[in-house]
Design a protein around this motif. Structure first.
Motif: not given
Length: 675
Positions: A299, A301, A310, A313, A315, A353, A356
């Motif tokens: 993962s 960021i 951010k 991400d 993730r 993912e 943002y």
């Protein structure tokens, strides 16, 4: 041992009948036969030196200033990761290994295997260097140039073979504890008891540090954060003889690694759980059979370099690797070593993912993405080494069936509604490759060698389906990528002018067709593409000398003239990104009769280019490391280590002047013990 004698052990290994296996493991070993070192694979074929291998021994592995395997591999000039950072301050997904300045895009062009098992991440193709602890190893063999034997698919730039330490090399109990710069700690321990006629080895390592500031002083902002790291790994290895010339080996590895890069909140995580089982028979019919499974995850960021919020991400990236091989060496006479076998590797993985909007204070979600796929290679190989007096001829061929299937890329809006769903056509084909070499020993002091080879590498699932961002650059994936194909030749000479002094010289020419590279589209966007070819030619020099019983010297130098062949593109004729023209390493070591020791390592790497258009330069770098050990008695030792003692500035990333730096001067002090 007759061929039929192997059958019960093979059935025992693969059938899972624990009672039968246990009974066989308790049979006494015939000590009147030749001594066999438990835990090793089959002996190397006699033609191996024809391909110019370089070996790093255990003493060197356990005496590096950083204590990290990727630093020790730097002793072999021409070895490089995608970036110059080590596994404390690099993004894990950027730690692909390559050789001979063939460029790269973070995926490994070099086959890295541990006890016969490929170690590359099933999704990304990077190597989990932080989990490959040097103290657990017996030796490393680096072969520059294409490979054809077991798992040869993927060895377009060569192979790096790691072998676990044997029982004779491992104390029953050992441990060490170090404290270093930036509040760093490193603790490791191992327990290796004899169990019956075999042994078990349990080892663990944990290291962490507040990290250094990778951002140059004049580029730091309030959000700038040091490259903190915190990782651990646990390894378990068990070896049990089934008879005087057969044994079964088990290896397990669990690791977890957390890092922060450049900005607060820019955190990455990698983890894995690996297991393998191996059967080795050393009788007239020699057998090496193994099976392995890998479960990995990653993962990451991404923080905006303008708003420090951010932006992405990544993730969850779960992936699985499955594979195995069976290699048989039938008795065909003393002059021949024939190897026949089959191997297979299956990889599947997914990428989840969330994107943002980093320009808004609320930092809202703008999109959710899910991508993934599967791929496999199954290869049939045959090789023979023929000894004719002082001449050894070696040659082999592989036929690989590869598949890329179930590829997809799906996007959803913040509410979860599907906004895009692309499914990619399945692909498959056969690929044939081979190699041939010759080694002629003119005398005990002079040996001539030459080799030619072909090979191929599938694009990874990461290259096919996962875009990524290292602000401010976004690199797009490309599901249409085709396999890379290598053609190469080399010639060399190995000299031993006097006892204790060796010198090796190799000239090579490699051409990697359909090389996968990152092409610049505009100031903020790149895309992975196949270029016509990367051509690398050059010279490699290795040397070692035991000047006195206490003093030794080793060195390595590589000159690589590497260019991209891409007619019609702006970068045609340019140097592949991240490929230095010169690289050199030298280590001088002193070991007194009473115990104290000192070693110093010097390394130089020439300038490299960050991008395909050669607009962003990574300047050359010269570093010096040192290790001092002072025995205290009763198995105790005091050790001082120093990395980059001159505090040289090592630029590891440069995008339009936005830079990251490598490890500064780092000092360590610690105790170790063994019993």
């Amino acid at each position: 041992m007759k061929p039929a004698d192997s059958l019960p052990a093979i059935l025992c290994l693969f059938s899972g009948f624990a009672v039968s296996c246990s009974a066989m493991a308790q049979e006494p070993v015939d000590t009147s036969s030749d001594i066999v070192v438990l835990g090793q694979g089959l002996p190397l074929p006699p033609g191996t030196p024809a391909y110019g291998s370089v070996t790093i021994d255990r003493d060197r592995l356990t005496n590096s200033a950083s204590g990290r395997i990727e630093s020790v591999l730097g002793d072999v000039a021409g070895f490089q990761q995608f970036r110059r950072s080590d596994s404390r301050s690099a993004n894990p997904s950027a730690q692909g290994a390559t050789l001979r300045a063939l460029g790269g895009n973070a995926s490994s062009r070099t086959l890295v295997i541990l006890d016969g098992v490929p170690m590359a991440d099933p999704f990304f193709g990077y190597i989990p260097f932080s989990a490959l602890v040097p103290d657990r190893l017996s030796m490393v063999r680096v072969t520059r140039g294409g490979g054809v034997g077991a798992f040869g698919a993927g060895a377009v730039a060569g192979s790096i073979e790691l072998a676990s330490a044997t029982r004779e090399e491992l104390p029953t109990v050992s441990g060490s504890a170090f404290y270093g710069s930036k509040d760093a700690t490193e603790v490791s321990a191992s327990f290796t008891p004899d169990v019956g006629n075999g042994f078990i080895s349990l080892s663990g390592r944990w290291d962490r540090g507040d990290g250094f500031l990778t951002t140059p002083r004049d580029q730091r902002v309030a959000a700038t954060a040091p490259a903190a790291y915190d990782g651990w790994s646990v390894g378990l290895r068990a070896v049990a003889p089934l008879s005087p010339d057969m044994e079964v080996q088990f290896r397990g590895l669990v690791f977890h690694d957390d890092r922060t890069l450049r900005f607060a909140g820019a955190d990455s995580m990698s983890q894995g759980q690996d297991g393998s089982i191996r059967f080795v028979a050393r009788g007239p019919w020699k057998v090496d059979a193994l099976a392995y499974i890998q479960a990995r995850n990653f993962s990451n960021i991404v923080i905006s370099s303008s708003t420090f919020r951010k932006s992405l991400d990544q993730r969850n990236t779960p992936s699985t690797g499955l594979g195995g091989k069976i290699e048989i060496r039938p008795p065909v006479g003393d002059a021949h070593v024939l190897r026949v076998g089959v191997d297979t590797r299956l990889s599947n993985g997914d990428m989840y993912e969330v994107a943002y909007n980093a320009n808004l204070a609320a930092n809202p979600v703008t999109a959710r993405r899910h991508a993934g796929g599967k791929q496999s290679t199954t290869g049939f190989f045959v090789e023979d080494d023929w000894t004719i007096g002082r001449l050894i001829l070696t040659g082999g061929a592989r036929a690989d069936r590869w598949t890329i299937t179930d590829g997809f890329f799906e996007t959803r809006n913040p509410a979860g509604t599907v906004t895009g769903d692309t499914r990619y056509a399945d692909r498959s084909d056969w690929q044939f490759s081979g190699r041939a070499g010759a080694l002629f020993r003119l005398s005990d002091a002079v040996a001539l060698r030459g080799a030619g080879y072909t090979g191929f590498r599938l694009p990874t699932l990461n290259e096919l389906y996962r875009p990524f961002t290292v602000f401010p650059i976004t690199t797009q994936a490309n599901a249409a990528l085709v396999p890379e194909k290598l053609k190469g030749v080399e010639a060399g000479v190995d000299l031993t002018p006097v006892k204790g002094v060796t010198l090796g010289l190799t000239a090579f020419y490699n051409r990697l067709d359909n090389a996968i590279s990152n092409r610049t589209i505009n100031a903020t966007t790149r895309i992975r593409e196949n270029v016509d070819a990367i051509v690398a030619k050059g010279v490699e020099v290795t040397a070692s000398a035991h000047l006195t019983p206490a003093l030794s010297l080793s060195g390595s130098y590589a000159y690589s003239y590497s260019t991209v062949k891409a007619p019609g593109q702006l970068f045609n004729g340019f140097t592949p990104l991240q490929s230095p023209r010169h690289a050199a390493s030298a280590t001088i070591a002193w070991q007194s009769e009473t115990g104290p020791s000192l070693s110093t390592t010097l390394r130089y790497v020439a300038k490299q280019y960050e991008d395909d258009l050669q607009t962003d330069i990574l300047p050359d770098a010269f570093t010096m490391d040192a290790v001092v050990k002072l025995p205290l008695g009763h198995g105790m030792a005091l050790t001082a280590r120093g990395e980059n003692l001159f505090d040289a500035t090592v630029v590891t990333r440069n995008v339009g002047g936005s830079m990251d730096l490598g490890t500064p001067r780092t000092l360590w002090i610690g105790f170790g013990f063994s019993y």
